[in-house]
Design a protein around this motif. Structure first.
Motif, PDB file in Angstrom:
ATOM      1  N   VAL A   1     -16.445   9.813   6.214  1.00 18.76           N
ATOM      2  CA  VAL A   1     -16.740   9.278   4.876  1.00 18.76           C
ATOM      3  C   VAL A   1     -18.131   8.651   4.886  1.00 18.76           C
ATOM      4  O   VAL A   1     -18.512   7.989   5.859  1.00 18.76           O
ATOM      5  CB  VAL A   1     -15.686   8.226   4.478  1.00 18.76           C
TER       6      VAL A   1
ATOM      7  N   LEU B   1       0.841  -1.193   0.000  1.00 19.14           N
ATOM      8  CA  LEU B   1       0.000   0.000   0.000  1.00 19.14           C
ATOM      9  C   LEU B   1       0.883   1.253   0.000  1.00 19.14           C
ATOM     10  O   LEU B   1       0.843   2.081   0.911  1.00 19.14           O
ATOM     11  CB  LEU B   1      -0.956  -0.005   1.197  1.00 19.14           C
ATOM     12  N   GLU B   2       1.681   1.334  -1.001  1.00 17.53           N
ATOM     13  CA  GLU B   2       2.517   2.494  -1.219  1.00 17.53           C
ATOM     14  C   GLU B   2       2.509   2.784  -2.710  1.00 17.53           C
ATOM     15  O   GLU B   2       2.303   1.866  -3.518  1.00 17.53           O
ATOM     16  CB  GLU B   2       3.940   2.242  -0.730  1.00 17.53           C
ATOM     17  N   PRO B   3       2.723   3.992  -3.078  1.00 15.73           N
ATOM     18  CA  PRO B   3       2.721   4.289  -4.515  1.00 15.73           C
ATOM     19  C   PRO B   3       3.717   3.420  -5.258  1.00 15.73           C
ATOM     20  O   PRO B   3       4.838   3.191  -4.789  1.00 15.73           O
ATOM     21  CB  PRO B   3       3.132   5.755  -4.562  1.00 15.73           C
TER      22      PRO B   3
ATOM     23  N   TYR C   1     -13.307   4.983  -4.574  1.00 15.08           N
ATOM     24  CA  TYR C   1     -12.297   4.167  -3.894  1.00 15.08           C
ATOM     25  C   TYR C   1     -11.873   3.001  -4.758  1.00 15.08           C
ATOM     26  O   TYR C   1     -10.693   2.737  -4.976  1.00 15.08           O
ATOM     27  CB  TYR C   1     -12.848   3.663  -2.549  1.00 15.08           C
TER      28      TYR C   1
ATOM     29  N   ASP D   1     -11.797  -5.916   2.975  1.00 18.64           N
ATOM     30  CA  ASP D   1     -12.273  -4.541   3.074  1.00 18.64           C
ATOM     31  C   ASP D   1     -11.500  -3.624   2.130  1.00 18.64           C
ATOM     32  O   ASP D   1     -12.054  -2.677   1.563  1.00 18.64           O
ATOM     33  CB  ASP D   1     -12.119  -4.030   4.508  1.00 18.64           C
ATOM     34  N   GLU D   2     -10.244  -3.889   1.972  1.00 17.48           N
ATOM     35  CA  GLU D   2      -9.439  -3.054   1.092  1.00 17.48           C
ATOM     36  C   GLU D   2      -9.781  -3.320  -0.375  1.00 17.48           C
ATOM     37  O   GLU D   2      -9.760  -2.417  -1.206  1.00 17.48           O
ATOM     38  CB  GLU D   2      -7.958  -3.324   1.343  1.00 17.48           C
TER      39      GLU D   2
ATOM     40  N   PHE E   1     -14.200  -2.644  -0.203  1.00 14.66           N
ATOM     41  CA  PHE E   1     -14.734  -1.511   0.521  1.00 14.66           C
ATOM     42  C   PHE E   1     -16.218  -1.705   0.831  1.00 14.66           C
ATOM     43  O   PHE E   1     -17.088  -1.008   0.339  1.00 14.66           O
ATOM     44  CB  PHE E   1     -14.546  -0.223  -0.287  1.00 14.66           C
TER      45      PHE E   1
ATOM     46  N   PHE F   1      -4.375   1.436  -8.678  1.00 17.42           N
ATOM     47  CA  PHE F   1      -3.185   1.128  -7.882  1.00 17.42           C
ATOM     48  C   PHE F   1      -2.708  -0.302  -8.140  1.00 17.42           C
ATOM     49  O   PHE F   1      -1.525  -0.574  -8.357  1.00 17.42           O
ATOM     50  CB  PHE F   1      -3.534   1.351  -6.400  1.00 17.42           C
TER      51      PHE F   1
ATOM     52  N   ARG G   1      -9.798   4.016  -7.699  1.00 13.03           N
ATOM     53  CA  ARG G   1      -8.414   4.349  -7.368  1.00 13.03           C
ATOM     54  C   ARG G   1      -7.642   3.104  -6.940  1.00 13.03           C
ATOM     55  O   ARG G   1      -6.471   2.932  -7.258  1.00 13.03           O
ATOM     56  CB  ARG G   1      -8.390   5.402  -6.243  1.00 13.03           C
ATOM     57  N   PHE G   2      -8.307   2.208  -6.220  1.00 15.50           N
ATOM     58  CA  PHE G   2      -7.630   1.002  -5.784  1.00 15.50           C
ATOM     59  C   PHE G   2      -7.272   0.102  -6.967  1.00 15.50           C
ATOM     60  O   PHE G   2      -6.190  -0.489  -7.037  1.00 15.50           O
ATOM     61  CB  PHE G   2      -8.498   0.242  -4.776  1.00 15.50           C
TER      62      PHE G   2
ATOM     63  N   ALA H   1     -18.528   7.126  -1.434  1.00 11.66           N
ATOM     64  CA  ALA H   1     -17.103   7.092  -1.731  1.00 11.66           C
ATOM     65  C   ALA H   1     -16.656   5.783  -2.365  1.00 11.66           C
ATOM     66  O   ALA H   1     -15.529   5.694  -2.849  1.00 11.66           O
ATOM     67  CB  ALA H   1     -16.301   7.340  -0.452  1.00 11.66           C
TER      68      ALA H   1
END
Lengths: 678, 308
Positions: free
Chosen positions: B253, B201-203, B262, B230-231, B234, B269, B265-266, B258
């Motif tokens: 939130v 979980l880092e760029p 989310y 959950d990640e 969501f 990623f 974006r996830f 959202a």
């Protein structure tokens, strides 16, 4: 008006206020909070948390804090005190003489009443303490005591038979004043101003500084008195019977003309007869003899009654005498008289004699136990072993009775080692026969012979072997010409008697005289190592008793008859006992036993019977330090004191407790209402 | 030899998170995971990884007599010496991420992400050491100045060392993967196989340099990306305040609103990472904390099987 706290350390309970503060400041869990790992995908720029710690529910917090503080303050027990009582203008110490002499004509009760009257009149600005003057002066009333407590303590004092020191009482009063708060300091002395008290301590260095002294006036005239004191007893062995020789000093003054003497011993009346005191000296020695069983403790009392007598408490003396203990004698002498006098036929039950053969002196030196007394003739001192034996007896605290039956050059050195000297050159004219003329009548050996009942020493004739000088000793018996005939050595731990003559027929007629057996017995008794513990004490005195190692003793019990007075623990073979205040004879038992192991007598000090007074004692002036320019201390604030009962009557603590509980009740109600509203 | 380490669905159902949770100690948990996994395979994968007898050769003077086959001598009356396969020279490094985000545990997960990573790493360490491969450990707890480092070894005691260090790992601190990769590159000198356990979980651009550096040095990397349901999905419903585990930042939130953003974006990623790993030829698999970890282990074995 200000406040004080009876239990100020309970204010520490106020620390508990930290608990509600912490409860209010702690971070509570938020119910809708989700700690998530991928918040960065929810928004590009999440808001920063800004949640400073802050107090919530201030009313609730205030209620909780108030409740705790009020309860803590209530337990500290506050009370009011009057501020006008806080200034001490004077600190005053009363010295109340409670010695035996002060009991004459009711002096103690009279002076105590005076002090009580003054206490009633004194205001709160005067701080008062009182010292009771007894054998150990003690603070009967402290500066911090309530007036009512002070009065009660003074009323509780009882007249004593003790002798106390004026000086010690004044020193204690001065120490009390040194820690007092008053602007002025004063010692008020209520005593009888006994002359011997003021004079015997007049040489003490001055110690009273910035203290005002007030002394009550002494009695106008010396009081008439009749007293008995200093009882002395000795067992005298007359060969066929055992008697006890009793003496006591009778003191009278102030016009007493007649008295009645009584003497009792072991529940038996020995003497009861009148005595005419008119024209007699103020001090008379009373003497009495009676036959006793030597195997029993002797205990008794002597009394004198007469009038006028201002102090009746000193009219009786008590005495005790331990039973005879068979002594052991080592005899190194050839005198047939001496051998006969010390034979079992004569001395059975008193002395057991073991004759030492001159040829066996070497073996005697090898013995591990010695006898109580060694009787030796000087002729044997030519032997090195004999000199060693004499030295060993004396070094070990045992007794030696040396008879100078012969003078030889070797004996000169031996005598010099013992502290005596013979003439350097032989005397061309040997001393002529002489009668005993003077003797030391106060010495225990010769004291009984001051009474003619045991025969007259003046009838005894001796022919001294040589003139003898005492280098370290003292003569006890003298010839007509003043030559010393009988000496006591003082050089060694053990006792040494040296007679300047032998006991052969050519040298003395003493062995055939009536006084010889009592004299020999008294010499041996005096030479024998004794128990150092005295048998007579003053009232209230403290004594240390040495106890036998076997059987082990844990406690010494002081008894008055069958009644147990005190128990004293034994530590390392010794017990420290405190004698009662009342004169009498008392028994000592060990542990749980009830059979008396020994007796002690308690008699007042004879000095307390001297009822002569000083009107203007020099000591009071000499004890004071003169500093005229010394500045008086500023008045100090006295922590105002109330009696405990008065503090309990105040209800401040109760109202604080009620207020605290009320705050808790409101807090509970408040919390409940808030829950319902939520 | 096995053709492919595929697991049947019946085997997958044998995994029980409750049993796993009831086991005491990391070693038992690792053995439960690994032995259960191995029992479900069609054939043993052990062959070829350890010291194995190979064939015979004639005895030459100077050979160690211990290696003579006396039975063969009795039968043939000739002296033969046994020959063995060489032990593998491959060195494995287990690299574990311990950033605070690894502490997350969803409602359906059988452990936090760090616990899952730890059990996977322990299981693989146990497995590798049984194969007589050298296994070591590199990890970095946020509060420590130096990384946890266990040098690879084949010794029997090595498992205890690795498990001890794994047990000591605690999730703390912010993102540390880039720093961990840098430290790993410094510590690992010989060509090795590096197994990464992280949520990543880092760029991707931040960690790309580290992975490229490892690849440049010739290391073979396998990525176990541990993520929670959950990640990934969501699934939150009510309006809530979210607090970031690593930074402590909070955000109110409304998930329904959202969620779409989310997931987008996830997904982006994840796509960045997959692209990165594909370009670097690094096999990567996602390990979900609410699912059986055996799939990830199968990926590992399949990858090892493809190696020459």
């Amino acid at each position: 008006m200000n406040f004080g706290l009876l239990q100020p350390w309970l204010l520490l309970g106020a620390i508990a206020v930290a608990v509600p503060i912490w409860l209010h400041l702690r971070r509570k869990e938020e119910p809708n909070l989700v700690r998530f790992s991928a918040l960065r995908f929810l928004d590009d720029s999440p808001q920063a948390r800004s949640r400073p710690l802050h107090l919530r529910d201030l009313v609730l917090l205030a209620l909780r804090l108030s409740a705790l503080l009020l309860v803590a303050a209530a337990f500290a027990w506050p009370y009011r005190r009057e501020p006008e009582r806080a200034i001490v203008r004077e600190s005053r110490v009363y010295i109340l003489d409670n010695t035996l002499s002060q009991q004459a004509n009711g002096g103690f009760g009279r002076d105590r009443t005076r002090i009580l009257d003054e206490l009633d009149r004194l205001g709160a600005e005067i701080q008062v303490a009182a010292i009771e003057l007894t054998a150990l002066p003690r603070v009967a009333v402290g500066f911090g005591d309530d007036r009512e407590v002070a009065r009660q303590r003074l009323r509780d004092l009882t007249p004593s038979h003790q002798r106390g020191s004026y000086l010690a009482a004044f020193r204690q009063a001065h120490n009390l004043l040194a820690n007092s708060l008053g602007q002025q300091r004063r010692i008020v002395f209520y005593g009888d101003h006994q002359a011997n008290q003021w004079t015997e301590e007049v040489n003490s260095p001055p110690f009273l500084e910035r203290v005002r002294l007030d002394v009550a006036p002494p009695p106008a005239t010396n009081a008439p008195t009749l007293a008995l004191a200093e009882p002395q007893l000795q067992r005298v062995f007359l060969g066929d019977k055992a008697v006890v020789h009793f003496t006591a000093k009778l003191t009278h003054s102030g016009g007493v003309t007649r008295g009645q003497i009584t003497l009792r011993a072991n529940d038996q009346l020995i003497l009861n007869r009148p005595v005419d005191l008119a024209g007699q000296p103020e001090t008379i020695v009373l003497q009495a003899q009676w036959e006793v069983d030597p195997g029993l403790w002797l205990r008794g009392e002597a009394g004198i009654e007469g009038a006028p007598d201002a102090l009746a408490r000193d009219n009786r003396v008590f005495f005790v005498l331990p039973p005879v203990r068979v002594g052991r004698v080592a005899l190194l002498a050839r005198s047939p008289y001496l051998r006969l006098a010390l034979s079992p036929e004569v001395m059975r039950g008193y002395w057991a004699t073991r004759a030492i053969e001159p040829a066996q002196l070497g073996e005697e030196l090898g013995r591990t136990t010695d006898e109580d007394v060694l009787v030796v003739e000087s002729n044997y001192l030519q032997s090195h072993e004999a000199r060693q034996l004499v030295g060993r007896y004396l070094e070990q605290g045992r007794g030696v009775f040396l008879l100078l039956d012969r003078v030889a050059p070797a004996i000169h050195g031996a005598l010099r080692e013992l502290g005596f000297a013979l003439p350097a050159a032989p005397d061309p004219t040997p001393p002529a026969p002489a009668r005993l003329q003077y003797f030391f009548s106060n010495h225990p050996v010769f004291h009984p012979f001051s009474s003619p009942d045991y025969g007259s020493l003046l009838e005894v004739e001796v022919r001294p072997t040589s003139r003898l000088d005492a280098l370290e000793g003292m003569p006890l018996l003298f010839s007509e010409s003043g030559d010393g005939l009988f000496f006591q050595g003082t050089k060694f731990p053990g006792r040494l008697f040296v007679a300047a003559f032998g006991l052969d027929r050519e040298q003395t007629s003493w062995p055939t005289h009536l006084t010889f057996i009592p004299f020999l017995d008294l010499c041996l008794q005096n030479l024998r190592p004794e128990d150092a513990t005295p048998l007579e004490f003053e009232p209230g005195a403290t004594a240390v008793l040495s106890l036998p190692a076997e059987p082990p003793v844990r406690e010494v019990v002081l008894r008055d008859g069958t009644q147990e007075l005190r128990r004293h623990p034994v530590d390392q073979g010794q017990a420290q006992i405190r004698l009662p205040d009342r004169p009498g004879w008392y028994a000592l038992t060990y542990d749980t036993g009830i059979v008396p192991e020994r007796f002690v007598a308690v008699n007042p000090s004879p000095k307390e019977s001297q009822l002569t007074y000083l009107t203007a004692p020099d000591a009071l002036r000499l004890w004071q330090i003169e500093r005229p320019n010394a500045a008086a201390p500023a008045p100090a604030a006295l922590p105002a004191r109330l009696s405990l009962a008065a503090i309990w009557q105040q209800r401040l603590w109760w109202w604080l407790l009620v207020a605290g509980l009320g705050a808790l009740a409101i807090e509970t109600l408040w919390t409940s209402l808030r829950r319902h509203s939520v | 030899m096995i053709a492919s380490p595929h697991l049947t669905s019946s085997v997958l159902e044998r995994f029980d998170p409750r049993v796993l949770a009831a086991l005491e100690g990391l070693e038992l948990k690792a053995r439960y995971v690994m032995e259960g996994f191995l029992a479900g395979l069609h054939a043993s994968p052990f062959h070829g990884f350890s010291v194995e007898f190979s064939d015979y050769r004639d005895y030459q003077p100077g050979d160690d007599l211990r290696h003579l086959d006396w039975r063969l001598f009795a039968r043939t009356d000739r002296l033969h010496v046994k020959r063995y396969l060489q032990e593998t020279n491959v060195r494995f490094y287990l690299v574990c991420d311990t950033s605070a985000s690894m502490a997350y545990r969803g409602t359906r997960a059988w452990g936090t992400k760090l616990e899952v990573a730890r059990i996977l790493a322990a299981a693989l360490a146990w497995f590798l050491l049984r194969q007589h491969d050298a296994a070591g450990l590199v990890a970095w707890s946020g509060s420590r100045a130096a990384p946890h480092y266990v040098r690879p070894s084949q010794q029997p005691a090595q498992l205890g060392l690795v498990l001890g260090q794994l047990e000591a790992l605690r999730p703390a601190g912010g993102p540390c993967l880039a720093r961990l990769l840098d430290q790993t590159a410094r510590l690992v000198h010989r060509r090795s196989v590096i197994l990464f356990f992280s949520d990543l979980l880092e760029p991707a651009e931040d960690v790309a340099l580290g992975f490229k550096q490892l690849r440049f040095y010739g290391h073979e990397c396998l990525i176990f990306q541990v993520l929670d349901r959950d990640e990934l999905e969501f699934p939150f419903g009510e309006a809530q305040v979210f607090e970031d585990l690593e930074s402590g930042l909070r955000r109110a939130v409304t998930p329904a609103v959202a969620r779409e953003g989310y997931l987008a974006r996830f997904g982006q990623f994840m796509a960045h990472h997959q692209e990165l790993f594909r370009s670097l030829e690094m096999p990567a698999s996602v390990v979900r904390t609410d699912e059986n970890p055996w799939e990830a282990l199968a990926m590992f074995l399949a990858q090892r099987k493809r190696r020459p």
